[in-house]
Scaffold this motif. Structure first.
Motif, PDB file in Angstrom:
ATOM      1  N   LEU A   1       0.825  -1.210   0.000  1.00 32.19           N
ATOM      2  CA  LEU A   1       0.000   0.000   0.000  1.00 32.19           C
ATOM      3  C   LEU A   1       0.856   1.255   0.000  1.00 32.19           C
ATOM      4  O   LEU A   1       1.955   1.285   0.557  1.00 32.19           O
ATOM      5  CB  LEU A   1      -0.925   0.017   1.233  1.00 32.19           C
ATOM      6  CG  LEU A   1      -2.357  -0.482   0.985  1.00 32.19           C
ATOM      7  CD1 LEU A   1      -2.340  -1.857   0.370  1.00 32.19           C
ATOM      8  CD2 LEU A   1      -3.166  -0.442   2.261  1.00 32.19           C
ATOM      9  N   SER A   2       0.320   2.298  -0.620  1.00 34.35           N
ATOM     10  CA  SER A   2       1.005   3.581  -0.637  1.00 34.35           C
ATOM     11  C   SER A   2      -0.045   4.620  -0.984  1.00 34.35           C
ATOM     12  O   SER A   2      -1.241   4.363  -0.894  1.00 34.35           O
ATOM     13  CB  SER A   2       2.120   3.574  -1.685  1.00 34.35           C
ATOM     14  OG  SER A   2       1.558   3.577  -2.989  1.00 34.35           O
ATOM     15  N   GLN A   3       0.427   5.775  -1.409  1.00 35.61           N
ATOM     16  CA  GLN A   3      -0.532   6.792  -1.844  1.00 35.61           C
ATOM     17  C   GLN A   3      -0.843   6.622  -3.340  1.00 35.61           C
ATOM     18  O   GLN A   3      -1.447   7.490  -3.955  1.00 35.61           O
ATOM     19  CB  GLN A   3      -0.024   8.195  -1.506  1.00 35.61           C
ATOM     20  CG  GLN A   3      -0.129   8.496   0.002  1.00 35.61           C
ATOM     21  CD  GLN A   3      -1.106   9.613   0.320  1.00 35.61           C
ATOM     22  OE1 GLN A   3      -1.091  10.671  -0.283  1.00 35.61           O
ATOM     23  NE2 GLN A   3      -2.016   9.363   1.262  1.00 35.61           N
ATOM     24  N   ARG A   4      -0.435   5.505  -3.899  1.00 34.21           N
ATOM     25  CA  ARG A   4      -0.934   5.120  -5.229  1.00 34.21           C
ATOM     26  C   ARG A   4      -2.003   4.048  -5.033  1.00 34.21           C
ATOM     27  O   ARG A   4      -1.776   3.099  -4.288  1.00 34.21           O
ATOM     28  CB  ARG A   4       0.188   4.543  -6.098  1.00 34.21           C
ATOM     29  CG  ARG A   4       1.259   5.560  -6.465  1.00 34.21           C
ATOM     30  CD  ARG A   4       2.417   4.873  -7.165  1.00 34.21           C
ATOM     31  NE  ARG A   4       2.020   4.372  -8.480  1.00 34.21           N
ATOM     32  CZ  ARG A   4       2.166   5.060  -9.603  1.00 34.21           C
ATOM     33  NH1 ARG A   4       2.702   6.268  -9.574  1.00 34.21           N
ATOM     34  NH2 ARG A   4       1.794   4.557 -10.758  1.00 34.21           N
TER      35      ARG A   4
ATOM     36  N   LEU B   1      -7.468  -0.068  -2.643  1.00 35.18           N
ATOM     37  CA  LEU B   1      -6.779   0.065  -1.359  1.00 35.18           C
ATOM     38  C   LEU B   1      -5.722   1.157  -1.444  1.00 35.18           C
ATOM     39  O   LEU B   1      -5.052   1.287  -2.467  1.00 35.18           O
ATOM     40  CB  LEU B   1      -6.088  -1.255  -1.005  1.00 35.18           C
ATOM     41  CG  LEU B   1      -6.994  -2.459  -0.720  1.00 35.18           C
ATOM     42  CD1 LEU B   1      -6.270  -3.754  -1.052  1.00 35.18           C
ATOM     43  CD2 LEU B   1      -7.433  -2.454   0.737  1.00 35.18           C
ATOM     44  N   PHE B   2      -5.584   1.925  -0.382  1.00 34.59           N
ATOM     45  CA  PHE B   2      -4.457   2.869  -0.326  1.00 34.59           C
ATOM     46  C   PHE B   2      -4.183   3.252   1.123  1.00 34.59           C
ATOM     47  O   PHE B   2      -4.971   2.952   2.018  1.00 34.59           O
ATOM     48  CB  PHE B   2      -4.710   4.111  -1.192  1.00 34.59           C
ATOM     49  CG  PHE B   2      -5.939   4.903  -0.849  1.00 34.59           C
ATOM     50  CD1 PHE B   2      -7.172   4.589  -1.423  1.00 34.59           C
ATOM     51  CD2 PHE B   2      -5.879   5.981   0.029  1.00 34.59           C
ATOM     52  CE1 PHE B   2      -8.319   5.325  -1.120  1.00 34.59           C
ATOM     53  CE2 PHE B   2      -7.009   6.725   0.334  1.00 34.59           C
ATOM     54  CZ  PHE B   2      -8.233   6.394  -0.244  1.00 34.59           C
ATOM     55  N   HIS B   3      -3.056   3.869   1.340  1.00 30.48           N
ATOM     56  CA  HIS B   3      -2.696   4.414   2.641  1.00 30.48           C
ATOM     57  C   HIS B   3      -3.106   5.868   2.695  1.00 30.48           C
ATOM     58  O   HIS B   3      -2.849   6.625   1.755  1.00 30.48           O
ATOM     59  CB  HIS B   3      -1.175   4.310   2.849  1.00 30.48           C
ATOM     60  CG  HIS B   3      -0.747   3.092   3.596  1.00 30.48           C
ATOM     61  ND1 HIS B   3       0.490   2.511   3.430  1.00 30.48           N
ATOM     62  CD2 HIS B   3      -1.382   2.352   4.550  1.00 30.48           C
ATOM     63  CE1 HIS B   3       0.598   1.466   4.234  1.00 30.48           C
ATOM     64  NE2 HIS B   3      -0.530   1.332   4.908  1.00 30.48           N
ATOM     65  N   ASP B   4      -3.747   6.269   3.793  1.00 30.43           N
ATOM     66  CA  ASP B   4      -4.019   7.707   3.935  1.00 30.43           C
ATOM     67  C   ASP B   4      -2.748   8.398   4.436  1.00 30.43           C
ATOM     68  O   ASP B   4      -1.680   7.783   4.525  1.00 30.43           O
ATOM     69  CB  ASP B   4      -5.248   7.954   4.809  1.00 30.43           C
ATOM     70  CG  ASP B   4      -5.009   7.626   6.279  1.00 30.43           C
ATOM     71  OD1 ASP B   4      -3.850   7.379   6.667  1.00 30.43           O
ATOM     72  OD2 ASP B   4      -5.991   7.616   7.031  1.00 30.43           O
ATOM     73  N   THR B   5      -2.854   9.670   4.730  1.00 32.50           N
ATOM     74  CA  THR B   5      -1.642  10.438   5.089  1.00 32.50           C
ATOM     75  C   THR B   5      -0.999   9.945   6.381  1.00 32.50           C
ATOM     76  O   THR B   5       0.178  10.202   6.633  1.00 32.50           O
ATOM     77  CB  THR B   5      -1.973  11.942   5.228  1.00 32.50           C
ATOM     78  OG1 THR B   5      -3.143  12.064   6.039  1.00 32.50           O
ATOM     79  CG2 THR B   5      -2.224  12.559   3.870  1.00 32.50           C
ATOM     80  N   GLU B   6      -1.791   9.243   7.208  1.00 34.82           N
ATOM     81  CA  GLU B   6      -1.203   8.699   8.454  1.00 34.82           C
ATOM     82  C   GLU B   6      -0.852   7.219   8.294  1.00 34.82           C
ATOM     83  O   GLU B   6      -0.722   6.498   9.285  1.00 34.82           O
ATOM     84  CB  GLU B   6      -2.183   8.886   9.618  1.00 34.82           C
ATOM     85  CG  GLU B   6      -2.392  10.364   9.947  1.00 34.82           C
ATOM     86  CD  GLU B   6      -3.524  10.540  10.963  1.00 34.82           C
ATOM     87  OE1 GLU B   6      -3.610   9.735  11.918  1.00 34.82           O
ATOM     88  OE2 GLU B   6      -4.326  11.474  10.791  1.00 34.82           O
ATOM     89  N   ARG B   7      -0.757   6.758   7.065  1.00 33.06           N
ATOM     90  CA  ARG B   7      -0.429   5.362   6.749  1.00 33.06           C
ATOM     91  C   ARG B   7      -1.466   4.378   7.291  1.00 33.06           C
ATOM     92  O   ARG B   7      -1.152   3.209   7.530  1.00 33.06           O
ATOM     93  CB  ARG B   7       0.971   4.973   7.237  1.00 33.06           C
ATOM     94  CG  ARG B   7       2.098   5.693   6.491  1.00 33.06           C
ATOM     95  CD  ARG B   7       3.484   5.185   6.883  1.00 33.06           C
ATOM     96  NE  ARG B   7       3.620   3.741   6.749  1.00 33.06           N
ATOM     97  CZ  ARG B   7       3.900   3.104   5.608  1.00 33.06           C
ATOM     98  NH1 ARG B   7       4.065   3.795   4.504  1.00 33.06           N
ATOM     99  NH2 ARG B   7       3.994   1.791   5.577  1.00 33.06           N
TER     100      ARG B   7
END
Lengths: 353, 353, 353
Positions: free
Chosen positions: B17-20, B33-39
């Protein structure tokens, strides 16, 4: 799937036709197209009535086409005019359906319904744009693996350009854009306007040496004509903020959409422009930019949308419609009504298949 | 197909997961699925409610994801929080389903059923093995073109190792192997033991410089934990003949199986080991050996078995079951019962799709 | 689809069999073939009864085949004779169907129906041609992505040769060709004759140094034997105009067709010739010419015809039949009747699957 049959469909650019047969699926019907000796287009059902060999695998011989399997020869009306076997009989059953075709402005149009109703006065009017002075044109075609109605949706809602097409659109164009939709019978006209808004990379490139659009911002206008079933003319213009329309950089485009099957579409496109018309590099750049937008941006997105739908009827999938969908929903409604009317008429007439 | 919905499924390794945005089909449901700014992981239904564009083709912007077609933006709860068009209205219908997700021991788990029932206390207990001292771990994932139940069958019956995996198994292991199966609710434990039996090439390699397993033969033990629907922990150990278990070379593995569709499976694996833990070549060799066994030995075999079945329900195909099938048949029975119970409960509750 | 079951089908050229298993789909039934230690052919249902692993992924060990998944071993009668697990029980259910097979003239024939009815006296008689003195032979096989009935159609109507096969046919052969069809039970014989007609490139090449066919024209004869379901022997000869048949250049060919599935066919071919029989270049040229005609001319055409049909039953598609179709329509009728009779018989007997 149900298609509007009594209508002209773009079948091929005239320069695609020759004395070599061209196979094309149209409304789930296999068609073979060729030029006869006088360069008139011919369109026949693409299966020999004997063993169903595609005639497109055969040879054009003058004004007739010979099947490549057993050599039966068919004329432009679809009647078998030579049977090289046995007593050479050519009974009436030995014929294929012939389709009305007409060439207009470089496009070969085909009528998929009742031949007696085919009238060239129903051809899309707006094709006249080709004759506008001061413009040069480029054209091509591609195959889109998506239902034609979804390609129409895409084109009747230009708000996607800002998000999907970095070369054709500019960030911020959505803001303050207005849209007016009107319709008259089978024709729908959709006008969008965004004033004092960032001009696009495409227009920035074309204003080279042109003081009239020297600013960062401009007035952007789009006028889209949709004619049932799926022929679209779209004129996009840019002027300096507040300048009159006759000073505009103008890029008119055609998007002639013909269903191949329920889930694939022939996309015939043409684009004209009225600046830098003597520059090969600009012509090349425009062509590349347009084809890239269709092939690498629109098509993958439309296909991806389709992959998330359980049927190719958008409304059955219960989308959350927005005001930007006004034109495309209206077009779907008009087309649906035309197909319904035609189905009812056909119910009382003998079926032509 | 019917899946157990109220259960945690492995969705992705956290390092995927990442911001992509990451698109993944889970139980026939497209998920982004993705990570928000706080992972923190976010999981949304992967189709914009407007035109069904996969959100995974859009862009993550901080804690929201923007559709790549028309720019609508959605928050981690799935609500549309920005509509850049017209009056910018964001009615409640303009939202996508959000799925409970939890990150635990490097794995992102997703709950495909009723959100209010999602409780991290139901996460597989045995994940704790990651924390065992003296072990190093490797992990990865692959796509298997076979039903997840058949991958479970494969893992719950280790007698195939001798025939299918020359690197992981040894000729003769089947002889004298004993198996004990016990179960408790959704958990099934299967223990196999083969004493005084040829050790495998893998273990022979890992005993380098270790006197405790110097012999040709050893005692081999396997302990498999299956937790419904399809998460498996398998600890395999080898000792010198008769030596105590705490002297064992141990290779614990995870096999977290998540149905993508009825006939394809996400296979998340992890493997740990307690010998030569500082050796890169051993890590590389283990990783290659494990991936090779899954990709080139298990998967082609399972797919080939599937190709001979008329449906993906093994029992419908009336197999000739053997004693070695005890654990896998029991697991199928437990899972079938859980799905039945859930279906009946859902019948009296509003459907969430 | 319904196939004639109580019949011999060509399964493999004997030189394809060895102690490595060969997988072949026949009448939609997966079959594994191999040679036992005495080089006798063995044919078993290609799925282990335990978990349905194709036995063809296993290993032949002497007269038995071992499953590659869990090591069960099966004898030539299909009975499991070794279970390496647990108590080693081999109950009767642990067996696969065994099919009668017979090797004759280099071909392995399989009987897909009731074993008790398999009798080698029903093998195609005309195989004897292989023994004719003065001939050399070449053989091979290919997979055709078309229904076997359509490949039979192709072979029972040689009028297509002139149009589809420039190397094998000559322009003008259709003119004045006569055809006589006779049949006796499951055998159909079709004789065509075209006298004083242009000889083909193939025959022109083979008459090298032979005065008997020195002219541009010759007498061409074809004799086709079709034996239900789909085994064809075709002898084509050319003589000088008016010369007796025993002076002919003769190219006898076999076309042994075995349905793989409803839409794909195993095509076993053999071709013999009685001129220039010591010349490797002629053998190579004939082989290349024949394979090219099948692979690049017949198969694409038959597949294309199939693509225009809504089902693989030709007559359901209402073709416009010609006199040249007499033999192929008759063959379809004979085969249809045989299948009907067999179905009715099976209705009163226990089904063997």
């Amino acid at each position: 799937m149900k298609y509007l049959k009594n209508a002209w469909y773009a079948a091929a650019w005239a320069d695609e036709l020759s004395q070599r047969p061209l196979a094309r699926m149209i409304c789930e019907t296999p068609i073979v197209l060729f030029h006869d000796t006088e360069r008139r287009p011919v369109a026949l059902f693409d299966a020999c009535p004997h063993r169903f060999a595609p005639l497109s695998l055969g040879r054009v011989q003058g004004d007739r086409i010979a099947c490549g399997y057993h050599g039966l020869e068919f004329g432009r009306d679809g009647r078998c005019i030579k049977n090289p076997h046995g007593n050479g009989a050519t009974p009436a059953a030995l014929s294929v359906r012939s389709f009305p075709v007409v060439e207009r402005c470089g496009m070969v149009w085909i009528w998929m319904g009742r031949s007696e109703m085919a009238d060239s006065k129903h051809l899309p009017e707006h094709l006249k744009a080709f004759d506008q002075p001061g413009f040069v044109w480029s054209h091509g075609n591609l195959n889109v693996a998506a239902p034609y109605e979804m390609v129409v949706d895409n084109l009747l809602d230009l708000s996607h350009v800002e998000y999907l097409h970095p070369f054709l659109g500019s960030a911020g164009n959505s803001k303050g854009r207005t849209m007016r939709v009107e319709h008259d019978g089978n024709l729908l006209i959709c006008r969008t306007e965004a004033t004092d808004t960032p001009v696009t990379p495409l227009f920035r490139l074309m204003r080279e040496g042109d003081e009239s659009v020297d600013d960062e911002n401009g007035d952007l206008r789009g006028e889209t004509h949709w004619l049932a079933p799926a022929n679209i003319y779209l004129d996009t213009t840019t002027t300096r903020v507040g300048a009159p329309l006759n000073t505009a950089i103008s890029v008119p485009t055609y998007h002639l959409l013909t269903p191949a099957t329920a889930d694939s579409t022939h996309y015939f496109w043409a684009a004209g422009w009225n600046r830098l018309t003597d520059r090969d590099d600009v012509a090349q750049m425009l062509r590349t930019g347009i084809v890239n937008a269709f092939e690498n941006e629109d098509e993958p997105m439309i296909r991806a949308c389709r992959s998330r739908m359980h049927s190719n009827d958008l409304l059955e999938n219960r989308p959350a419609l927005l005001p930007i969908d006004e034109a495309s929903v209206l077009a779907r409604r008009i087309l649906g009504r035309l197909i319904d009317v035609e189905s009812k008429e056909n119910a009382v007439l003998p079926d032509l298949g």
